[in-house]
Design a protein around this motif. Structure first.
Motif, PDB file in Angstrom:
ATOM      1  N   VAL A  23       0.841  -1.203   0.000  1.00  0.00           N
ATOM      2  CA  VAL A  23       0.000   0.000   0.000  1.00  0.00           C
ATOM      3  C   VAL A  23       0.872   1.246   0.000  1.00  0.00           C
ATOM      4  CG1 VAL A  23      -1.656   1.339   1.359  1.00  0.00           C
ATOM      5  CG2 VAL A  23      -2.015  -1.104   1.011  1.00  0.00           C
ATOM      6  N   HIS A  24       1.900   1.271   0.836  1.00  0.00           N
ATOM      7  CA  HIS A  24       2.756   2.459   0.930  1.00  0.00           C
ATOM      8  C   HIS A  24       3.576   2.690  -0.331  1.00  0.00           C
ATOM      9  CE1 HIS A  24       2.038   3.899   5.005  1.00  0.00           C
ATOM     10  NE2 HIS A  24       1.840   2.645   5.315  1.00  0.00           N
ATOM     11  N   ASP A  26       2.483   1.928  -3.278  1.00  0.00           N
ATOM     12  CA  ASP A  26       1.493   2.034  -4.337  1.00  0.00           C
ATOM     13  C   ASP A  26       1.484   0.808  -5.256  1.00  0.00           C
ATOM     14  OD1 ASP A  26      -0.670   3.524  -5.160  1.00  0.00           O
ATOM     15  OD2 ASP A  26       0.440   4.571  -6.721  1.00  0.00           O
ATOM     16  N   ILE A  28      -0.733  -1.535  -5.373  1.00  0.00           N
ATOM     17  CA  ILE A  28      -2.080  -1.773  -4.861  1.00  0.00           C
ATOM     18  C   ILE A  28      -2.600  -3.163  -5.193  1.00  0.00           C
ATOM     19  CG2 ILE A  28      -4.463  -0.973  -5.026  1.00  0.00           C
ATOM     20  CD1 ILE A  28      -2.584   0.812  -3.336  1.00  0.00           C
ATOM     21  N   THR A  63      -8.960   2.592  -4.417  1.00  0.00           N
ATOM     22  CA  THR A  63      -8.131   3.001  -5.548  1.00  0.00           C
ATOM     23  C   THR A  63      -8.774   2.583  -6.869  1.00  0.00           C
ATOM     24  OG1 THR A  63      -6.147   2.865  -4.200  1.00  0.00           O
ATOM     25  CG2 THR A  63      -5.829   2.784  -6.575  1.00  0.00           C
ATOM     26  N   VAL A 168      -0.866   7.203   3.505  1.00  0.00           N
ATOM     27  CA  VAL A 168      -1.117   6.692   2.164  1.00  0.00           C
ATOM     28  C   VAL A 168      -1.681   7.811   1.299  1.00  0.00           C
ATOM     29  CG1 VAL A 168      -1.488   4.305   2.927  1.00  0.00           C
ATOM     30  CG2 VAL A 168      -3.434   5.853   2.767  1.00  0.00           C
ATOM     31  N   ASN A 169      -1.631   7.594  -0.001  1.00  0.00           N
ATOM     32  CA  ASN A 169      -2.113   8.597  -0.948  1.00  0.00           C
ATOM     33  C   ASN A 169      -3.553   8.997  -0.674  1.00  0.00           C
ATOM     34  OD1 ASN A 169       0.333   8.602  -2.263  1.00  0.00           O
ATOM     35  ND2 ASN A 169      -0.322   7.178  -3.846  1.00  0.00           N
ATOM     36  N   GLU A 170      -4.374   8.042  -0.277  1.00  0.00           N
ATOM     37  CA  GLU A 170      -5.799   8.322  -0.090  1.00  0.00           C
ATOM     38  C   GLU A 170      -6.027   9.384   0.988  1.00  0.00           C
ATOM     39  OE1 GLU A 170      -9.514   8.134  -1.411  1.00  0.00           O
ATOM     40  OE2 GLU A 170      -7.918   6.895  -2.237  1.00  0.00           O
ATOM     41  N   HIS A 173      -4.612  12.763  -0.242  1.00  0.00           N
ATOM     42  CA  HIS A 173      -5.464  13.307  -1.307  1.00  0.00           C
ATOM     43  C   HIS A 173      -6.565  14.194  -0.726  1.00  0.00           C
ATOM     44  CE1 HIS A 173      -8.397  13.339  -4.602  1.00  0.00           C
ATOM     45  NE2 HIS A 173      -9.268  12.873  -3.733  1.00  0.00           N
TER      46      HIS A 173
END
Length: 194
Positions: A23-24, A26, A28, A63, A168-170, A173
């Motif tokens: 996850v870190h 990416d 996924i 994602t 994380v990106n989420e 974001h």
């Protein structure tokens, strides 16, 4: 003994790390496959591990825009973290639940879960803990979407203070989207790009 209990426990921990790293980094799809495999033995695993892996699977599903699957994984994560004594875990599950709620267009639900969990997490780990900052960053987006601009500004600034270490990106974001929404276009704004 490769077939022994200790070896099985070690393999489970290594597999959990693969999920988290996936996850870190990416990766996924790889993280999701590993998470699903890990969760087939969830009844034998510790609650914090189940919450961590379920949340990672939810991130992967988000994602790909699969909200129903993300919600199912978050239900498993919420149930598991309730059986743990981890304030960090509760904070992480709340932040990711809020991300799912925001992706589903429900900022009120995101606001509710973060408002309920934050005080307990702060009592356990302190106001300056990274997980609190992550919760605040996500919360800023919910507050802005609800039209509560002053609260969103304050919360976004708290989250932005540690934005370089958000998990994380989420989560990043949503916080960054709030910052962009709060930026008035001036160069001296706290939300102006550097």
């Amino acid at each position: 003994d490769p077939g022994g209990e200790r070896a099985a426990s070690l393999r489970a921990r290594v597999s959990l790390l693969h999920v988290v790293n996936g996850v870190h980094l990416d990766l996924i799809d790889r993280a999701l496959v590993e998470a699903q495999r890990w969760l087939t033995h969830a009844s034998d695993r510790d609650p914090l591990g189940v919450a961590t892996v379920s949340t990672a699977a939810a991130v992967a599903e988000l994602t790909h825009g699969r909200l129903g699957a993300a919600r199912r994984f978050m239900q498993a994560a919420s149930s598991a973290v309730a059986r743990s004594d981890s304030a960090y875990g509760r904070g992480w599950v709340a932040a990711m639940q809020a991300c799912v709620d925001l992706a589903d267009g429900d900022p009120q639900a995101a606001d509710t879960v973060l408002s309920q969990e934050r005080p307990q997490v702060v009592r356990a780990v302190g106001e300056r803990a990274a997980i609190v900052s992550t919760m605040d960053f996500v919360h800023a987006r919910a507050l802005l979407d609800l039209g509560r601009e002053a609260a969103a500004r304050e919360t976004a600034l708290r989250g932005l203070a540690q934005a370089n270490i958000h998990g994380v990106n989420e989560t990043a974001h949503h916080g960054l989207a709030a910052c962009v929404g709060l930026w008035d276009g001036s160069a001296d704004s706290a939300f102006a790009p550097l």
